[in-house]
Structures are given as structure tokens and as C-alpha cells.
Design an enzyme around this catalytic site. Structure first.
Site, PDB file in Angstrom:
ATOM      1  N   GLY A 164      42.931   0.618  12.885  1.00  0.00           N
ATOM      2  CA  GLY A 164      42.538  -0.608  12.199  1.00  0.00           C
ATOM      3  C   GLY A 164      42.286  -1.783  13.127  1.00  0.00           C
TER       4      GLY A 164
ATOM      5  N   HIS B  20      34.680   0.093  16.698  1.00  0.00           N
ATOM      6  CA  HIS B  20      34.989   0.924  15.518  1.00  0.00           C
ATOM      7  C   HIS B  20      33.754   1.039  14.621  1.00  0.00           C
ATOM      8  CE1 HIS B  20      39.161  -0.802  16.299  1.00  0.00           C
ATOM      9  NE2 HIS B  20      39.400   0.490  16.304  1.00  0.00           N
TER      10      HIS B  20
ATOM     11  N   GLN C 134      53.088   7.036  18.696  1.00  0.00           N
ATOM     12  CA  GLN C 134      52.403   6.883  19.984  1.00  0.00           C
ATOM     13  C   GLN C 134      52.799   5.591  20.710  1.00  0.00           C
ATOM     14  OE1 GLN C 134      48.479   6.992  17.822  1.00  0.00           O
ATOM     15  NE2 GLN C 134      47.832   5.604  19.435  1.00  0.00           N
TER      16      GLN C 134
ATOM     17  N   GLY D  50      36.114   6.908  20.406  1.00  0.00           N
ATOM     18  CA  GLY D  50      35.433   6.093  21.419  1.00  0.00           C
ATOM     19  C   GLY D  50      35.679   6.635  22.822  1.00  0.00           C
TER      20      GLY D  50
HETATM   21  O1  PAF Z   1      42.442   5.418  19.234  1.00  0.00           O
HETATM   22  C1  PAF Z   1      43.189   5.147  18.261  1.00  0.00           C
HETATM   23  O2  PAF Z   1      42.964   4.201  17.524  1.00  0.00           O
HETATM   24  C2  PAF Z   1      44.422   5.996  18.011  1.00  0.00           C
HETATM   25  O3  PAF Z   1      45.010   6.410  19.205  1.00  0.00           O
HETATM   26  C3  PAF Z   1      44.152   7.206  17.094  1.00  0.00           C
HETATM   27  C4  PAF Z   1      43.177   8.188  17.721  1.00  0.00           C
HETATM   28  C5  PAF Z   1      43.603   6.719  15.767  1.00  0.00           C
HETATM   29  C6  PAF Z   1      45.467   7.957  16.823  1.00  0.00           C
HETATM   30  O4  PAF Z   1      46.413   7.138  16.230  1.00  0.00           O
END
Ligand code: PAF
Length: 285
Positions: free
Chosen positions: A31, A37, A61, A150
Site C-alpha cells: 500500500g 505501484h 518481513q 517492481g
Molecule cells: O514489495 C512489497 O511491497 C512487499 O515486499 C510484498 C512483495 C508485497 C510482500 O509483502
């Protein structure tokens, strides 16, 4: 556009679309959308019948002390932006929905060995395990035929490609080019942490990569010489605290002394509160 909160409903929608012969594309995100994005969403919109954007700030993460709580969130703005691109579904689950046993008690983890422990993995040793775990879950919840990420997150892309190949996820993964601000700074949700004076110097990541590109175009193939020229660029930006410069192959992320094949030059640096990454890729005959 519909916002979906549960795994069951999301999976059912995708299974039904596929059964009706539709091509489904998924854009996994955390988000706080920027043009990077939106480019992924536009690409998915152009190539797929049904587009699903996942919006989930994934706790597994982030290590303790990282910016999980501070990570920018704006669901209303994000859904409006996704809708303006023509996205069909935003999958925005709660942490409980994704990790019913609690994200810390999550016992099944997906670890891509090797690729996860170099570069960003040195300072963030559990980060790519969290990414590989949540993306595996998302590929099961949204079993799309195509997925879009990306190239700015080059190491993440390498980890996800390896994970999808090794675990036999039948998904075609596209890495889309980095979208940059007019001065070259790679777009990132974390750029909002930068104070004005830091923002001015953050562009040195791009400048250093441009210096590398200039040398490569003039025939330089020695990675040490390229690294030295990048270090020289960074010496003009005292607020940029370089974490690493990596010159490696883009699939296995193995360091290269002499550039050849698919080459990735990646940098990570702290600028004030923000930890920024950027890279360029080159095909060298
Ligand atoms: O790149 C991101 O925004 C995140 O690392 C992902 C791939 C959505 C995983 O949470």
C-alpha cells in the site's frame, strides 16, 4: 472495484474467473501507492481480464525495531488510486486473517537459501523469509496466472522468482522497470521519511548508478573500478550512509569481478530515518 477482506472469498473469486477462462493478474503491495505501484497495476490491467491488488503491510518481513508501526498507510487514498486504474479487486486482509496463529507464532516459514542472506539480507537477516512466506500465501489465496513486481526491489524479485520456481507455483512473474522522480530518485513509500535536505542527497543513489552506467557504456568491465567511481560519487553526499554496493549477476546474486551476462548493480543506504535501495541492470555480451 470491490475490497475483499477474507481469504475464502478472494480465492473463490479468482477460481471462478479462471474457470470462466479469464486471465487473472495479481499485484502484491504493502500500500501507500506511488506511481511505481500504479505502473504495475496499469501493466496488469493491459495484460489481464481480472486485476487483483493485494494490500497488506506484512509484519513477518519487519524485524523488531524496524518501521512496521511507522510504515505509511492510507487505505482510502489507496483504494481510490487503484480504482482510477481500473483494478477489479483490492484484497486487504487483517493481520489475523493472514496469520490466525499470530504473525510471531507463524510456524511455517519459506526460506530461500543463499539469495536471502546476501546484500540486504546482511542487515535484514529475516526480511526475505517474511517476504517469501507472505508471497507464497498470497499466491495460494490469489492463484492468478500472472504476478507483477517492481525491479526496484531486485533482490526481492530474485528471491520470489526462485521461490516460485522451486515450489512449483504456476504463475508467470513480471518484473517492471523502476519508476523515478524527475531528478532520478527511485519512487518508494519510504521517501516520505526524508527531510528536505535528505531528499536532496537521496538522489545520489541514482547518481552513483548513473556513473556506473557511464563507465559500462565506455567499455569498463572491472567491477572494482566501477565500485570506486560510485564511492567517489557518494563522497559528495555526507547524509547518505552507504550500506553496500553490490555488483553481481541478477539471478543468483553472485558477486562478479568482471562484468558479463545479466549484471545487477545495486545499492542500499540510510538517509536519515529512511533506508533506501536502488539498482540498474545491464546485459553485457
Ligand atoms: O514489495 C512489497 O511491497 C512487499 O515486499 C510484498 C512483495 C508485497 C510482500 O509483502
Amino acid at each position: 472495484m470491490k475490497v475483499i477482506k477474507t481469504k475464502t472469498e478472494m480465492r473463490r473469486i479468482v477460481e471462478q474467473a479462471k474457470a470462466a477462462g479469464k486471465m487473472v493478474g495479481v499485484v502484491p503491495t504493502m500500500g501507500y501507492f506511488h506511481d511505481g505501484h500504479l505502473e504495475l497495476m496499469r501493466r496488469a490491467r493491459a495484460e489481464c481480464d481480472v486485476v487483483v491488488v493485494t494490500l497488506f503491510v506484512n509484519p513477518t518481513q519487519f524485524a523488531p525495531g524496524e518501521d512496521l508501526e511507522a510504515y505509511p498507510r492510507d487505505m482510502e487514498r489507496d483504494t481510490e488510486m487503484a480504482e482510477s486504474i481500473g483494478v477489479d479487486y483490492v484484497f486487504a486482509p487483517s493481520v489475523d486473517e493472514m496469520y490466525p496463529g499470530g504473525s510471531e507464532g507463524s510456524v511455517t516459514l519459506v526460506q530461500v537459501e543463499g539469495l536471502s542472506s546476501v546484500m540486504c539480507g546482511c542487515s535484514r537477516p529475516t526480511h526475505f523469509r517474511g517476504v517469501a512466506t507472505v508471497v507464497s500465501k498470497l499466491f495460494n489465496i490469489v492463484p492468478a496466472q500472472k504476478a507483477y513486481f517492481g525491479q526496484k526491489d531486485a533482490q526481492q524479485l530474485a528471491v520470489i522468482r526462485r521461490m516460485a520456481a522451486d515450489l512449483d507455483f504456476p504463475v508467470d512473474i513480471t518484473g517492471a522497470p523502476t519508476v523515478r522522480e524527475p531528478d532520478g530518485l527511485a519512487m518508494s513509500s519510504r521517501n516520505m521519511y526524508l527531510a528536505p535536505v535528505e531528499r536532496e542527497q537521496a538522489v545520489f543513489l541514482f547518481k552513483a548508478l548513473q556513473a556506473a552506467r557511464g563507465l559500462i557504456e565506455s567499455g569498463e568491465r572491472n567491477s572494482r573500478s566501477i565500485e570506486e567511481s560510485m564511492e567517489k560519487v557518494f563522497s559528495g553526499a555526507p547524509l547518505v550512509d552507504v550500506e553496500y554496493i553490490a555488483i553481481c549477476d541478477s539471478i543468483y546474486l553472485r558477486p562478479l569481478e568482471i562484468l558479463s551476462g545479466e549484471v545487477l548493480i545495486a545499492v542500499a543506504a540510510r538517509v536519515g530515518r529512511a533506508r533506501l535501495i536502488d539498482n540498474m541492470q545491464f546485459k553485457i555480451e
